[in-house]
Design an enzyme around this catalytic site. Structure first.
Site, PDB file in Angstrom:
ATOM      1  N   THR A 103       0.816  -1.219   0.000  1.00 43.92           N
ATOM      2  CA  THR A 103       0.000   0.000   0.000  1.00 43.92           C
ATOM      3  C   THR A 103       0.852   1.272   0.000  1.00 43.92           C
ATOM      4  O   THR A 103       2.005   1.255   0.447  1.00 43.92           O
ATOM      5  CB  THR A 103      -0.891  -0.012   1.263  1.00 43.92           C
ATOM      6  N   ASP A 104       0.254   2.369  -0.461  1.00 38.08           N
ATOM      7  CA  ASP A 104       0.937   3.668  -0.389  1.00 38.08           C
ATOM      8  C   ASP A 104       1.032   4.186   1.050  1.00 38.08           C
ATOM      9  O   ASP A 104       1.805   5.097   1.344  1.00 38.08           O
ATOM     10  CB  ASP A 104       0.233   4.712  -1.275  1.00 38.08           C
ATOM     11  N   GLU A 105       0.214   3.598   1.960  1.00 40.29           N
ATOM     12  CA  GLU A 105       0.174   4.137   3.334  1.00 40.29           C
ATOM     13  C   GLU A 105       1.496   3.963   4.067  1.00 40.29           C
ATOM     14  O   GLU A 105       1.725   4.619   5.091  1.00 40.29           O
ATOM     15  CB  GLU A 105      -0.946   3.471   4.135  1.00 40.29           C
ATOM     16  N   TYR A 155      -2.180  -0.510  10.979  1.00 38.28           N
ATOM     17  CA  TYR A 155      -2.266  -1.185   9.678  1.00 38.28           C
ATOM     18  C   TYR A 155      -1.041  -0.870   8.819  1.00 38.28           C
ATOM     19  O   TYR A 155      -0.352  -1.780   8.340  1.00 38.28           O
ATOM     20  CB  TYR A 155      -3.548  -0.757   8.934  1.00 38.28           C
ATOM     21  N   LYS A 198       2.017  -3.290   7.420  1.00 39.79           N
ATOM     22  CA  LYS A 198       2.333  -3.483   5.993  1.00 39.79           C
ATOM     23  C   LYS A 198       3.784  -3.065   5.716  1.00 39.79           C
ATOM     24  O   LYS A 198       4.487  -3.707   4.929  1.00 39.79           O
ATOM     25  CB  LYS A 198       1.371  -2.670   5.107  1.00 39.79           C
TER      26      LYS A 198
END
Ligand code: NAD
Ligand code: DAU
Length: 352
Positions: free
Chosen positions: A133-135, A159, A163
């Site tokens: 993810t970009d997060e 989260y 990741k």
């Protein structure tokens, strides 16, 4: 064969359906734990397709995964399996550590043992593609450039931290052991089969049920939206043409504030399914308490995957959101199956 994990979830399910839509495609072994987010009705159209082998199980179960690898000898593993919802990670981070960190570690170890046992030619062709993810890059200010692959990781939620940890493990398994890995970091997806705990499907379903449309804080947070079929095409492209050890940012150059997204959904619904009382769905918008630690802005610079691998998205936000809304209007059975007791419990816990 290829081995897909998390293929009963939103993106994994779309990926499996898109892949098997091509009659020439290789078969898929689909390993999914079927948590609350896994949904076999997404895969119902594959019931009689011998190319789809579904196995209920955990990516962290080494004996099971090693067995599957030996039995089906896949040329690639695509790891979608994860706990994926930021709000749930705030309420209960343990599952995120268990699946996203420990689960990915175990999957990497199973993959490494299998890969090491392959003959030279197969070893060179094998790939472990990790969907991320970009997060992991943290939060951008208004004036910052979109995330690039070389940016430092700065995750802010349980989260995104889980990741980020999994991405680091994947990277280390390449550098230390030579496992041929690929990592993709994608922006927010939307489309068919999206579980209605996430903003876009939640707003569509709440609007159709005349319920409040909850906007966290001031609604000025920015996300970069990509239609899920475009994410799937990017993953196929990275799998076939990506260079082992590399990471690829994937996004649609579609930055929108949450308020813009919700207003767009309301105006599309106003034209496709006008309310009986003549009012706009936007009347249902309600500002609610903000998410703790809410990241202000994400944006992806997708120029590497476009330039090096020739991928580009097929949908704009306007075309993709219309398709998505129409899909939710047309698929009552899938929705009814998803909006079960446990879903109602979650909505109660999060929004009261
Ligand atoms: P999802 O929550 O809809 O689906 C996750 C799937 O993984 C479910 O089917 C679930 O049953 C399965 N699963 C969970 N734990 C498992 C385990 N231990 N073993 C096997 N299966 C397990 O998630 P999604 O939105 O489809 O996201 C898929 C992947 O893409 C995730 O890794 C996520 O981090 C990443 N991603 C998502 C988005 C997005 O906008 N949704 C964007 C970028 C990246
Ligand atoms: O950026 C990629 C990420 O996108 C993925 O890695 C995650 O798995 C995926 O869930 C998604 O995370 P977000 O937190 O951005 O998605 P979500 O749909 O939960 O929220 C989108 C934005 O809308 C976010 O700023 C929070 C806000 N929001 C969300 C909900 C559920 C609201 O304002 N109201 C809501 O009720």
């Amino acid at each position: 064969m290829i081995l897909v994990t998390g293929g009963a979830g939103f993106i994994g399910g779309n990926f499996v359906l898109n892949w098997l839509n091509n009659s020439q495609a290789e078969g898929i072994v689909n390993l999914d734990k079927l948590t609350y987010a896994g949904n076999m009705s997404t895969l119902a159209s594959l019931d009689n397709d011998p190319r789809h082998i579904f196995i209920r199980g955990d990516i962290g179960d080494r004996a099971l995964v090693e067995n599957l690898l030996q039995k089906y000898q896949p040329r690639a593993i695509i790891n979608f399996a994860a706990e994926s919802h930021v709000d749930r990670s705030i309420h209960g981070p343990a599952d995120f550590i268990e699946t996203n960190v420990v689960g990915t570690f175990n999957l990497l170890e199973s993959a490494r043992a299998f890969w090491a046992s392959l003959p030279v030619e197969k070893k060179a062709l094998f790939r472990f593609l990790h969907v991320s993810t970009d997060e992991v890059y943290g939060s951008l200010k208004a004036e910052d450039s979109p995330f690039r692959e070389s940016d430092v990781y700065a995750p802010n939620s349980p989260y995104s931290a889980s990741k980020a940890a999994s991405d680091h493990l994947v990277r280390a398994w390449f550098h230390t052991y030579g496992l041929p890995v690929l990592t993709t970091n994608c922006s927010n997806n939307y489309g068919a089969y999206h579980f209605p705990e996430k903003l876009i499907p939640l707003v569509i379903l709440n609007a159709l049920n005349q319920k409040p449309l909850p906007i966290y804080g001031d609604g000025q947070q920015i996300r970069d939206w990509l239609y899920v079929a475009d994410h799937c095409s990017a993953i196929r492209c990275v799998l076939e043409r990506g260079q082992a050890g590399e990471t690829y940012n994937i996004g649609g150059w579609n930055e929108k504030t949450n308020l813009e997204v919700v207003n767009t959904i309301c105006s599309v619904l106003d034209s496709l399914r006008p309310r009986n009382d003549g009012q706009s769905y936007a009347e249902l918008i309600m500002f609610v308490k903000d998410r703790p630690g809410h990241d202000r802005r994400y944006a992806i610079d997708a120029s590497k995957v476009e330039r090096e691998l020739g991928w580009c998205p097929a949908e704009t936000f306007d075309t993709g959101i219309r398709k998505t809304i129409q899909w939710y209007l047309d698929n009552h059975d899938w929705i009814d199956g998803v909006v079960s007791g446990s879903y109602r419990d979650w909505v109660q816990k999060q929004y009261t």
